[in-house]
Design an enzyme around this catalytic site. Structure first.
Site: not given
Ligand code: PGA
Length: 256
Positions: A12-14, A98, A100, A170, A176, A216, A237
């Site tokens: 997931n490149w956001k 997600h 976010e 998640e 993150g 993470s 991510g």
């Molecule tokens: P992260 O993000 O691997 O940077 O913790 C995971 C995600 O948001 O899907």
């Protein structure tokens, strides 16, 4: 322990990477993971890079996903994109709900459910995300939170639809932050989710649905997470933005 579900590692490149950065990345990724049959690999670039990435990966065996979608076919929804448009762009997967999106863009379980249904109608595979906040874990209500999200998100689906989709667990506090859930904690919640799917949609569906862990994930913690009986891959991510670390995760998930 042999699982008969193919592990799925999705990046997931956001809101990272221009189209040209994305192309450089997937060209390098291609050579790093070619010949891999044991793990399904998906990259989820931002919208600007979807079409070029789909074209660059045609025939390569790495699928492309989007990070969000609207549930309507078309209409006056400024800034949104429809399932049909993503299908037309060549996407196969769509990340839905997600944390976010839930935290910063007001996504609700009801909207998640609409989106899941809409993408299924276009033969796209939803990657439906669920997970608790740190305060909810501390209050001991992780299972209740996840149960509510799963029940509402999957409401009205058929067992066959659920069997073909992907669920990503998640924990929000692990995203993150560098704080991964322990293997045991991740397995515990993911096992709980599989049990819940079994109750709601039957044992066969529960045995087929793929459930990822996210939060993470790095090359170093992938193998032991993947060794858990109910964990079928990862939604990655930060570590998916770098070819070397993403490749390390894919290789660890493939057991080499
Ligand atoms: P992260 O993000 O691997 O940077 O913790 C995971 C995600 O948001 O899907």
């Amino acid at each position: 322990m042999v699982k008969n579900r193919k592990p799925i590692i999705a990046g997931n490149w956001k809101m990272y990477k221009t189209a040209s950065e994305a192309l450089t990345f997937v060209r390098e990724l291609q050579s790093a993971v070619s010949g891999n049959e044991d793990v399904e690999v998906v990259v989820c670039p931002p919208f600007n890079a979807l079409v070029p990435v789909v074209e660059a990966l045609r025939g390569i065996g790495i699928a492309v996903g989007a990070q969000n979608v609207h549930w309507e076919e078309q209409g006056a929804f400024t800034g949104e994109i429809s399932p049909g448009m993503l299908k037309d762009a060549g996407c196969r997967y769509v990340i839905i709900g997600h944390s976010e999106r839930r935290q910063f863009f007001g996504e609700t379980d009801a909207n998640v459910n609409r989106k899941v249904k809409a993408v299924l109608q276009h033969d796209l595979t939803p990657v439906m995300c669920v997970g608790e906040l740190l305060s909810e874990r501390e209050d001991g209500i992780t299972e209740k939170v996840v149960r509510d999200q799963i029940e509402a998100g999957l409401e009205g689906l058929t067992p066959g639809q659920v069997a073909g989709m992907v669920i990503a667990y998640e924990p929000v506090w692990a995203i993150g932050t560098g704080k991964t859930a322990s293997d045991a904690d991740a397995q515990q919640v993911i096992g709980f989710i599989r049990g819940l799917v079994s109750k709601l949609f039957g044992e066969e569906t529960a045995a087929q649905v793929r459930i990822q862990y996210g939060g993470s994930v790095k090359p170093q913690n992938t193998a032991s997470l993947m060794a858990q009986p109910d964990i079928d891959g990862a939604l990655v991510g930060g570590a998916s933005l770098d070819v070397e670390s993403f490749t390390g995760i894919i290789k660890a998930a493939a057991g080499n």
